[in-house]
Design a protein around this motif. Structure first.
Motif, mmCIF file in Angstrom:
data_model
loop_
_atom_site.group_PDB
_atom_site.id
_atom_site.type_symbol
_atom_site.label_atom_id
_atom_site.label_comp_id
_atom_site.label_asym_id
_atom_site.label_seq_id
_atom_site.Cartn_x
_atom_site.Cartn_y
_atom_site.Cartn_z
ATOM 1 N N UNK A 37 32.899 32.933 30.436
ATOM 2 C CA UNK A 37 33.590 31.658 30.233
ATOM 3 C C UNK A 37 32.662 30.478 30.516
ATOM 4 N N UNK A 38 32.911 29.360 29.853
ATOM 5 C CA UNK A 38 32.027 28.201 29.956
ATOM 6 C C UNK A 38 31.907 27.685 31.381
ATOM 7 N N UNK A 61 39.723 41.969 36.496
ATOM 8 C CA UNK A 61 38.704 41.662 37.503
ATOM 9 C C UNK A 61 37.795 40.545 37.000
ATOM 10 N N UNK A 62 37.429 40.588 35.718
ATOM 11 C CA UNK A 62 36.599 39.535 35.142
ATOM 12 C C UNK A 62 37.310 38.190 35.206
ATOM 13 N N UNK A 63 38.630 38.197 35.006
ATOM 14 C CA UNK A 63 39.401 36.955 35.121
ATOM 15 C C UNK A 63 39.383 36.433 36.553
ATOM 16 N N UNK A 64 39.493 37.341 37.520
ATOM 17 C CA UNK A 64 39.436 36.939 38.928
ATOM 18 C C UNK A 64 38.075 36.344 39.264
ATOM 19 N N UNK A 65 37.017 36.940 38.753
ATOM 20 C CA UNK A 65 35.680 36.399 39.000
ATOM 21 C C UNK A 65 35.487 35.066 38.270
ATOM 22 N N UNK A 66 36.013 34.953 37.052
ATOM 23 C CA UNK A 66 35.872 33.710 36.297
ATOM 24 C C UNK A 66 36.524 32.549 37.046
ATOM 25 N N UNK A 67 37.688 32.796 37.660
ATOM 26 C CA UNK A 67 38.353 31.742 38.428
ATOM 27 C C UNK A 67 37.528 31.306 39.627
ATOM 28 N N UNK A 69 34.147 31.254 39.428
ATOM 29 C CA UNK A 69 32.894 30.715 38.923
ATOM 30 C C UNK A 69 31.867 31.718 38.453
ATOM 31 N N UNK A 70 32.261 33.001 38.276
ATOM 32 C CA UNK A 70 31.294 34.036 37.918
ATOM 33 C C UNK A 70 31.611 34.676 36.578
#
Length: 329
Positions: A37-38, A61-67, A69-70
């Protein structure tokens, strides 16, 4: 890199998830998945899944990391997911040599520059991915820190059965039967065969249903039990790792107190001796604390993100900049 199939319909991850094929040096085709994500600008988590798992399982899990900043990169290991299967029986969890998984790691590392991922990189290895990841970190994996969840640094086998597992898995190789399933396992996909009430993975019905939905919608992603060859290789690799010092990297390991798949004493022993290591035991957690109750998941991802943030800050802090300047960096 050619684009590979990616099942966003069941991944439930951030928008823009995509997958690519990679070819390892020994000719195996593996699949990697990306969520970038940007606003995920802090760095990238190299997520090494466990046995039987696949990229889409880590969409949430990717959504949790994206929130936090990863970005996230996950991999289908050889023999599972959509990567090349290694036996005619495609449901068998099989590998010729455990070290072959390092060929998969090397293919991922070789692709990193072309993928232009946010830096620094951080490792997250779950279960078998924790075993592969520990070896990779010992081999110089270019990450700023290590994170592990229920790492398979040993397999939970009762004391009386341990010599049986060793002798049976070794003997099967001598008799040309190492392709057969390990005792007590078969070709069934775990989440489709095991009722929620007795499962060893999660206490959360919604997360278990998430796994079931994926397995039913895309059975080609799934595998069943391990082969005797896999078992023998895993026993050898985990024993060898237990005699090796930990890499010089900050490490956070998460462990559920209700863990019943991997060897808890091996985890506690390593983390007690890891110079910059920390073990967090999550009360009531089963094998997959990243896929347990909402409260436990929040705790797990908060801990991991804070750990990665700290490691990243060490790379960019005043002391690090001063050292780089002294070296002409």
């Amino acid at each position: 890199m050619d684009r590979a199939p990616f099942y966003s319909d069941v991944a439930d991850g951030p928008e823009g998830g995509r997958a690519f094929w990679l070819r390892t040096t020994d000719g195996v085709r593996i699949r990697i998945g990306l969520w970038t994500p940007a606003d995920a600008i802090k760095g990238t988590v190299l997520l090494f899944p466990g046995r039987t798992e696949y990229i889409e399982k880590y969409g949430r899990a990717a959504a949790d990391f994206a929130r936090r900043g990863y970005a996230t990169l996950a991999v289908d290991w050889r023999g599972q997911g959509l990567s090349d299967r290694l036996l005619d029986d495609a449901m068998s969890g099989h590998v010729q040599l455990f070290d072959d998984y390092q060929n998969d790691v090397e293919a991922v590392v070789a692709a990193l520059d072309a993928l232009d991922l946010p830096r620094p990189l951080h490792l997250l290895g779950h279960s078998m991915g924790g075993c592969i990841g520990l070896r990779a970190a010992m081999n110089g994996l270019p990450v700023a820190s290590c994170g592990f969840s229920g790492p398979m640094w040993g397999i939970h086998i009762s004391t009386p059965m341990r010599p049986v597992a060793w002798s049976l898995s070794w003997g099967s190789r001598q008799m040309g039967l190492s392709h057969l399933y390990a005792p007590g396992t078969k070709s069934n996909t775990y989440v489709l065969a095991e009722p929620f009430e007795s499962n060893k993975l999660t206490c959360d019905q919604d997360m278990y249903d998430y796994m079931i939905t994926q397995a039913k919608a895309h059975p080609e992603l799934t595998i069943g039990g391990p082969s005797l060859r896999w078992l023998h290789e895993a026993l050898r690799e985990t024993f060898d790792l237990s005699r090796q010092p930990s890499p010089d990297l900050p490490c956070l390991t998460l462990l559920g107190t209700e863990e019943d798949i991997v060897d808890i004493p091996r985890i506690r022993t390593r983390m007690a001796a890891w110079p910059d290591g920390r073990l967090e035991e999550l009360e009531g957690g089963r094998h997959e604390v990243l896929m347990d109750t909402a409260t436990m998941r929040k705790r797990a991802f908060d801990l991991l993100a804070a750990h990665y943030d700290t490691a990243s800050n060490r790379l960019t802090g005043p002391a690090s900049r001063k050292g780089a300047a002294a070296q002409g960096g």
